[in-house]
Motif scaffolding. Structure first.
Motif, PDB file in Angstrom:
ATOM      1  N   PHE A 259     -61.569   2.176  13.741  1.00  0.00           N
ATOM      2  CA  PHE A 259     -60.506   1.078  13.336  1.00  0.00           C
ATOM      3  C   PHE A 259     -60.909  -0.251  14.107  1.00  0.00           C
ATOM      4  O   PHE A 259     -60.842  -0.416  15.388  1.00  0.00           O
ATOM      5  CB  PHE A 259     -59.044   1.531  13.750  1.00  0.00           C
ATOM      6  CG  PHE A 259     -58.137   0.599  13.142  1.00  0.00           C
ATOM      7  CD1 PHE A 259     -58.313  -0.545  12.433  1.00  0.00           C
ATOM      8  CD2 PHE A 259     -56.867   0.592  13.449  1.00  0.00           C
ATOM      9  CE1 PHE A 259     -57.478  -1.347  12.009  1.00  0.00           C
ATOM     10  CE2 PHE A 259     -55.860  -0.102  13.255  1.00  0.00           C
ATOM     11  CZ  PHE A 259     -56.187  -1.238  12.205  1.00  0.00           C
TER      12      PHE A 259
ATOM     13  N   ILE B 273     -38.925   1.192  13.170  1.00  0.00           N
ATOM     14  CA  ILE B 273     -39.858   0.960  11.875  1.00  0.00           C
ATOM     15  C   ILE B 273     -41.120   1.873  12.522  1.00  0.00           C
ATOM     16  O   ILE B 273     -41.787   2.554  11.726  1.00  0.00           O
ATOM     17  CB  ILE B 273     -40.238  -0.452  11.729  1.00  0.00           C
ATOM     18  CG1 ILE B 273     -39.139  -1.366  11.365  1.00  0.00           C
ATOM     19  CG2 ILE B 273     -41.600  -0.386  10.579  1.00  0.00           C
ATOM     20  CD1 ILE B 273     -39.506  -2.856  10.956  1.00  0.00           C
TER      21      ILE B 273
ATOM     22  N   GLY C 214     -50.879   0.612   5.006  1.00  0.00           N
ATOM     23  CA  GLY C 214     -51.639   1.337   5.934  1.00  0.00           C
ATOM     24  C   GLY C 214     -50.865   2.441   6.595  1.00  0.00           C
ATOM     25  O   GLY C 214     -51.159   3.439   6.585  1.00  0.00           O
ATOM     26  N   ALA C 215     -49.884   1.819   7.256  1.00  0.00           N
ATOM     27  CA  ALA C 215     -49.202   2.824   8.189  1.00  0.00           C
ATOM     28  C   ALA C 215     -48.301   3.544   7.539  1.00  0.00           C
ATOM     29  O   ALA C 215     -48.212   4.777   7.714  1.00  0.00           O
ATOM     30  CB  ALA C 215     -48.372   1.908   9.262  1.00  0.00           C
ATOM     31  N   MET C 216     -47.653   3.137   6.266  1.00  0.00           N
ATOM     32  CA  MET C 216     -46.644   3.892   5.581  1.00  0.00           C
ATOM     33  C   MET C 216     -47.128   4.362   4.190  1.00  0.00           C
ATOM     34  O   MET C 216     -46.268   4.468   3.229  1.00  0.00           O
ATOM     35  CB  MET C 216     -45.279   3.243   5.585  1.00  0.00           C
ATOM     36  CG  MET C 216     -44.648   3.004   6.643  1.00  0.00           C
ATOM     37  SD  MET C 216     -42.933   2.459   6.485  1.00  0.00           S
ATOM     38  CE  MET C 216     -42.327   2.195   8.057  1.00  0.00           C
TER      39      MET C 216
ATOM     40  N   PHE D 254     -42.928   9.653   8.674  1.00  0.00           N
ATOM     41  CA  PHE D 254     -44.145   9.571   7.508  1.00  0.00           C
ATOM     42  C   PHE D 254     -45.683   9.930   8.086  1.00  0.00           C
ATOM     43  O   PHE D 254     -46.425   9.795   7.602  1.00  0.00           O
ATOM     44  CB  PHE D 254     -44.023   8.063   6.837  1.00  0.00           C
ATOM     45  CG  PHE D 254     -42.859   7.878   6.162  1.00  0.00           C
ATOM     46  CD1 PHE D 254     -42.432   8.808   5.222  1.00  0.00           C
ATOM     47  CD2 PHE D 254     -42.070   6.657   6.717  1.00  0.00           C
ATOM     48  CE1 PHE D 254     -41.057   8.305   4.775  1.00  0.00           C
ATOM     49  CE2 PHE D 254     -40.983   6.399   6.026  1.00  0.00           C
ATOM     50  CZ  PHE D 254     -40.317   7.218   4.952  1.00  0.00           C
TER      51      PHE D 254
ATOM     52  N   GLY E 226     -47.689   8.514   9.810  1.00  0.00           N
ATOM     53  CA  GLY E 226     -48.602   7.494   9.364  1.00  0.00           C
ATOM     54  C   GLY E 226     -49.444   7.150  10.582  1.00  0.00           C
ATOM     55  O   GLY E 226     -49.331   7.877  11.731  1.00  0.00           O
ATOM     56  N   ASN E 227     -50.220   6.268  10.604  1.00  0.00           N
ATOM     57  CA  ASN E 227     -51.248   6.007  11.590  1.00  0.00           C
ATOM     58  C   ASN E 227     -50.825   4.994  12.445  1.00  0.00           C
ATOM     59  O   ASN E 227     -50.354   3.972  12.190  1.00  0.00           O
ATOM     60  CB  ASN E 227     -52.512   5.433  11.053  1.00  0.00           C
ATOM     61  CG  ASN E 227     -53.635   5.088  12.095  1.00  0.00           C
ATOM     62  OD1 ASN E 227     -53.301   4.546  13.100  1.00  0.00           O
ATOM     63  ND2 ASN E 227     -55.004   5.078  11.793  1.00  0.00           N
TER      64      ASN E 227
ATOM     65  N   PHE F  85     -56.819  -2.502   4.180  1.00  0.00           N
ATOM     66  CA  PHE F  85     -56.110  -1.504   3.760  1.00  0.00           C
ATOM     67  C   PHE F  85     -55.624  -1.535   2.364  1.00  0.00           C
ATOM     68  O   PHE F  85     -55.530  -0.727   1.729  1.00  0.00           O
ATOM     69  CB  PHE F  85     -54.848  -1.419   4.911  1.00  0.00           C
ATOM     70  CG  PHE F  85     -55.085  -0.931   6.065  1.00  0.00           C
ATOM     71  CD1 PHE F  85     -56.028   0.468   6.323  1.00  0.00           C
ATOM     72  CD2 PHE F  85     -55.015  -1.485   7.394  1.00  0.00           C
ATOM     73  CE1 PHE F  85     -56.015   0.789   7.383  1.00  0.00           C
ATOM     74  CE2 PHE F  85     -55.554  -1.145   8.578  1.00  0.00           C
ATOM     75  CZ  PHE F  85     -56.016   0.065   8.556  1.00  0.00           C
TER      76      PHE F  85
ATOM     77  N   LEU G  44     -40.391   5.448  12.062  1.00  0.00           N
ATOM     78  CA  LEU G  44     -40.453   5.813  10.770  1.00  0.00           C
ATOM     79  C   LEU G  44     -41.923   6.023  10.634  1.00  0.00           C
ATOM     80  O   LEU G  44     -42.191   7.011   9.836  1.00  0.00           O
ATOM     81  CB  LEU G  44     -39.693   4.717   9.865  1.00  0.00           C
ATOM     82  CG  LEU G  44     -38.767   5.370   9.263  1.00  0.00           C
ATOM     83  CD1 LEU G  44     -37.243   4.948   9.874  1.00  0.00           C
ATOM     84  CD2 LEU G  44     -38.513   4.720   7.684  1.00  0.00           C
ATOM     85  N   ALA G  45     -42.587   5.178  10.828  1.00  0.00           N
ATOM     86  CA  ALA G  45     -44.037   5.179  10.082  1.00  0.00           C
ATOM     87  C   ALA G  45     -44.907   6.389  10.941  1.00  0.00           C
ATOM     88  O   ALA G  45     -45.616   7.046  10.383  1.00  0.00           O
ATOM     89  CB  ALA G  45     -44.515   3.853  10.280  1.00  0.00           C
TER      90      ALA G  45
ATOM     91  N   THR H 165     -51.697   3.326  15.261  1.00  0.00           N
ATOM     92  CA  THR H 165     -52.242   2.085  15.454  1.00  0.00           C
ATOM     93  C   THR H 165     -52.094   1.088  14.630  1.00  0.00           C
ATOM     94  O   THR H 165     -51.884  -0.048  14.875  1.00  0.00           O
ATOM     95  CB  THR H 165     -53.834   2.564  15.501  1.00  0.00           C
ATOM     96  OG1 THR H 165     -53.969   3.461  16.368  1.00  0.00           O
ATOM     97  CG2 THR H 165     -54.406   1.176  16.036  1.00  0.00           C
ATOM     98  N   ILE H 166     -52.296   1.443  13.256  1.00  0.00           N
ATOM     99  CA  ILE H 166     -52.222   0.652  12.263  1.00  0.00           C
ATOM    100  C   ILE H 166     -50.506  -0.103  12.146  1.00  0.00           C
ATOM    101  O   ILE H 166     -50.386  -1.113  11.993  1.00  0.00           O
ATOM    102  CB  ILE H 166     -52.125   1.400  10.706  1.00  0.00           C
ATOM    103  CG1 ILE H 166     -53.779   1.777  10.801  1.00  0.00           C
ATOM    104  CG2 ILE H 166     -52.208   0.183   9.515  1.00  0.00           C
ATOM    105  CD1 ILE H 166     -53.835   2.491   9.532  1.00  0.00           C
ATOM    106  N   SER H 167     -49.749   1.064  12.373  1.00  0.00           N
ATOM    107  CA  SER H 167     -48.238   0.470  12.296  1.00  0.00           C
ATOM    108  C   SER H 167     -47.929  -0.498  13.645  1.00  0.00           C
ATOM    109  O   SER H 167     -47.286  -1.483  13.236  1.00  0.00           O
ATOM    110  CB  SER H 167     -47.358   1.791  12.843  1.00  0.00           C
ATOM    111  OG  SER H 167     -46.149   1.257  13.019  1.00  0.00           O
TER     112      SER H 167
ATOM    113  N   ILE I 152     -50.040  -4.615   5.631  1.00  0.00           N
ATOM    114  CA  ILE I 152     -50.509  -3.601   6.662  1.00  0.00           C
ATOM    115  C   ILE I 152     -49.559  -2.359   6.774  1.00  0.00           C
ATOM    116  O   ILE I 152     -49.905  -1.412   6.665  1.00  0.00           O
ATOM    117  CB  ILE I 152     -50.978  -4.264   7.757  1.00  0.00           C
ATOM    118  CG1 ILE I 152     -51.836  -5.261   7.765  1.00  0.00           C
ATOM    119  CG2 ILE I 152     -51.287  -3.160   8.833  1.00  0.00           C
ATOM    120  CD1 ILE I 152     -52.135  -6.247   8.983  1.00  0.00           C
ATOM    121  N   LEU I 153     -48.168  -2.714   7.082  1.00  0.00           N
ATOM    122  CA  LEU I 153     -47.265  -1.650   7.254  1.00  0.00           C
ATOM    123  C   LEU I 153     -47.218  -0.717   6.078  1.00  0.00           C
ATOM    124  O   LEU I 153     -47.467   0.648   6.202  1.00  0.00           O
ATOM    125  CB  LEU I 153     -45.903  -2.421   7.459  1.00  0.00           C
ATOM    126  CG  LEU I 153     -44.938  -1.692   8.042  1.00  0.00           C
ATOM    127  CD1 LEU I 153     -45.249  -0.927   9.472  1.00  0.00           C
ATOM    128  CD2 LEU I 153     -43.667  -2.128   8.052  1.00  0.00           C
TER     129      LEU I 153
END
Lengths: 362, 324
Positions: free
Chosen positions: A80, B80, A338-340, B88, B90-91, A288, B83-84, B93-95, A334-335
């Motif tokens: 990343f 948030i 990417g993340a979700m 979920f 999720g990643n 992303f 949650l991420a 770092t991205i969050s 991004i959120l």
């Protein structure tokens, strides 16, 4: 759980995520008492409605394609890279040093050399974090963030203390002569009057094709993806992970540095403070949203180009909305992508399984 | 001689002032990273906290309500992130990166929509801010050479958040190493499976960590806008969240060293203002940028393992999935 069909995984899910991001963005605009649909209309007009607006859209798109590809390439290798901002900034140093050394020469000679020299500087700035991860075990996420800050300080010093010519007040390098700069498209195409889109745009398009070929059609690309999917297996298959990490990071830096060719070589014609102006960070959202695929990256870059140029128009037409709304959208993209990104996967799979089960076998 | 002493006390005094947001953000990060959640989003929470605190304080006239709003904003961001990264899977770092942009975009956008001052919130004064507290006998002891002066300049005369930050360090150390909660927190960051096997909810524990993180970093944000300054301005966190992250790594995720590293980074910041344009013997003029970059360069060198080794909690950054 049944996996998603390929079309849903590749097209539908990302699309839903993007829609979700924009929906939330629209709600925020609505919350401060503005009309999001009117905003979208103004943005589209600003981005496509007239020649120079369209030119600006393509100019921003150029930056975002390079930054998006830089993040994507690294991400395919499981890295990343948050540092395209700094890599582009340092790449600017390479571009201007080369440009000033050959100042007055024809652009046809200087342009390719700018790409090489700027690229080399950007590569170096990304190689060091790559080296530190490969050989010393420090994580590239943290080091690239740190390198962004170091780049800001270093470039600030170089521009204000070293490159600034005597007698100039603002912090900037000496200018390149008109013939040395990368030509802007308006010199050939009347439509683009006053807009800075230049030949680098075509370089970006070529880069999209090149990265596609590189990642999916070469042995090197296979090694990159293998490393990203499963480093242990990659190592077992005889791929040198350490070497790959360093090479991929350096190449990522080269891509990021092309932002500098666009701006320093083609637009400002000099090195100014903070010329990257967040383009490197937009690359994260673009990568992303585009899922690291050149087609996706190209389209996402265009979308962000529209947002940035349209946002400019918006600031004139709807004073209640500032350009920072775009940064918010960028964050939401991004959120959600990417993340979700997998938030909707399970419900979507259930939905598709249910709708297909009456006709489907078993 | 006397003037040198004054100089040093003044530099140390501003060191303390500049270190406070770093200490709070660093401790905040410590809780979540010890629980196995990477928090790149400290910067964004700091910024969101600062904005919410200044806005609320400007509207209600109460610094305390401002502080609560700052904590509330940070809690929302933490929610948030949770949650991420917890629900979920999720990643993280991205969050975190997303949250940083979200804060940068939203604070400016909402600031402009609400206050129409180009992203600035209205100037705060009086009860809208946390003002300096003069500790007992500070005035009287002022005349006592050295010790009295140190007491007056350095220890007395800070706002309540500053004292809170310094108290939070030993409290954190105690919670982390002397309580059952702290033991579990550290365990969930190293080996969540063990925690799960012991019948303790990993999700719950990680959310608890995120809440503590949000409270601390929210207070840090409030410090920026309603204690140190008199209002919010664009991007006022200016990378402090990242510096705190660097400090956390530097301190190897331990509270005591975290305090020292934050003070050191605060000191560098304070010195940077003082030496601007000054010419030193032998080395000549030191460029401001060199000192600006120093915390980052030092952290890179540390990360590269040239001065000791910084090893993160083992499970940090990995979402926990129960086996089925």
């Amino acid at each position: 759980m049944t996996p998603l069909p390929r079309w849903a995984d590749v097209v539908l899910l990302p699309l839903l995520n993007v829609v979700l991001a924009f929906l939330v963005g629209g709600l925020i605009v609505l919350a401060v008492g503005q009309n999001p649909l009117q905003a979208v209309g103004i943005m589209l007009y600003g981005a496509f409605g007239y020649g120079s607006g369209f030119g600006y859209t393509l100019y921003y798109t150029t930056d975002f394609i390079f930054a998006g590809l830089a993040v994507s390439l690294a991400y395919h290798a499981g890295l990343f890279n948050i540092g395209p901002e700094g890599q582009a900034y340092v790449g600017g140093l390479g571009v201007i040093l080369l440009g000033l050394a050959l100042n007055g020469a024809h652009w046809a000679i200087v342009f390719p050399l700018m790409i090489i020299c700027g690229g080399a500087f950007g590569a170096l700035w990304a190689f060091v974090p790559g080296y530190l991860q490969a050989k010393r075990g420090s994580h590239v996420v943290i080091t690239t963030i740190l390198f962004n800050f170091i780049a800001t300080s270093m470039m600030g010093f170089l521009i204000s203390r070293v490159l600034k010519p005597v007698g100039v007040n603002s912090d900037e390098s000496a200018p390149l002569e008109a013939i040395t700069r990368v030509p802007q498209l308006r010199t050939f195409i009347e439509l683009f009057k006053n807009s800075p889109v230049n030949l680098t745009f075509f370089l970006a398009i070529i880069a999209l094709f090149f990265i596609y070929w590189l990642i999916w059609r070469t042995k090197f690309g296979y090694a990159v993806r293998a490393l990203g999917q499963n480093p242990v297996a990659a190592n077992y298959a005889g791929i040198s992970n350490q070497k790959m990490i360093m090479i991929v990071m350096a190449m990522s830096g080269v891509l990021a540095a092309m932002v500098a060719v666009n701006n320093v070589g083609g637009v400002q014609g000099r090195l100014i403070l903070n010329f990257v102006n967040g383009a490197g960070f937009v690359g994260i959202a673009v990568a992303f949203m585009g899922r690291g695929h050149p087609v996706g990256v190209g389209l996402s870059a265009l979308l962000f180009g529209i947002l940035y140029q349209g946002g400019q128009e918006l600031a004139f037409q709807m004073p209640g909305i500032t350009r920072e709304m775009i940064v918010t959208i960028q964050a939401l993209v991004i959120l959600f992508t990417g993340a979700m990104g997998d938030m909707l996967r399970a419900p979507l799979a259930r939905l598709l399984a249910r709708s297909s089960s009456p006709t489907g076998a078993k | 001689m006397e003037s040198y002493l004054v100089d040093i006390t003044l530099i140390l005094d501003s060191t303390v002032r500049l270190a406070v947001p770093l200490i709070l953000a660093c401790l905040a990060g410590l809780y979540s990273e010890r629980a196995g959640i990477v928090d790149i989003g400290l910067e964004g929470k700091l910024l969101a906290g600062a904005f919410a605190a200044a806005s609320m304080s400007a509207v209600t006239g109460s610094a305390w309500l401002g502080l609560l709003a700052g904590i509330g904003a940070a809690l929302m961001f933490s929610g948030i992130h949770g949650l991420a990264s917890i629900n979920f899977k999720g990643n993280q770092t991205i969050s975190g990166v997303a949250l940083n942009f979200l804060a940068a975009g939203l604070t400016t956008f909402l600031g402009q929509s609400w206050f129409k001052r180009g992203g600035y919130t209205p100037q705060l004064s009086g009860d809208q801010r946390f003002n300096p507290i003069t500790l007992p006998f500070a005035e009287q002891l002022r005349e006592v050479p050295i010790l009295g002066q140190i007491y007056f300049e350095l220890i007395s005369g800070h706002n309540i958040i500053t004292y809170f930050a310094f108290i939070a360090v030993p409290v954190t150390a105690w919670v982390l190493f002397r309580t059952r909660f702290g033991l579990r927190l550290r365990a969930v960051g190293e080996n969540p499976k063990a925690i799960d096997t012991a019948g303790i909810s990993v999700t719950r524990l990680r959310y608890q960590a995120l809440i503590i993180t949000a409270v601390l970093v929210g207070i840090g944000g409030a410090y920026l806008s309603i204690a140190q300054s008199a209002g919010f301005n664009n991007n006022m966190s200016a990378g402090r969240g990242y510096i705190a992250l660097a400090a956390l790594i530097f301190a190897k995720w331990r509270p005591g060293p975290a305090l020292l590293v934050c003070l050191m980074f605060g000191f560098l910041d304070a010195v940077q203002f003082r030496i601007q344009g000054q010419v030193f013997p032998i080395i000549g003029e030191v460029p401001v940028q060199a000192i600006q970059a120093l915390p980052y360069i030092l952290t890179v060198i540390l990360l590269a393992g040239f001065i000791g080794r910084a090893v993160a909690p083992k499970a940090s950054g990995i979402p926990y999935t129960k086996e089925r």
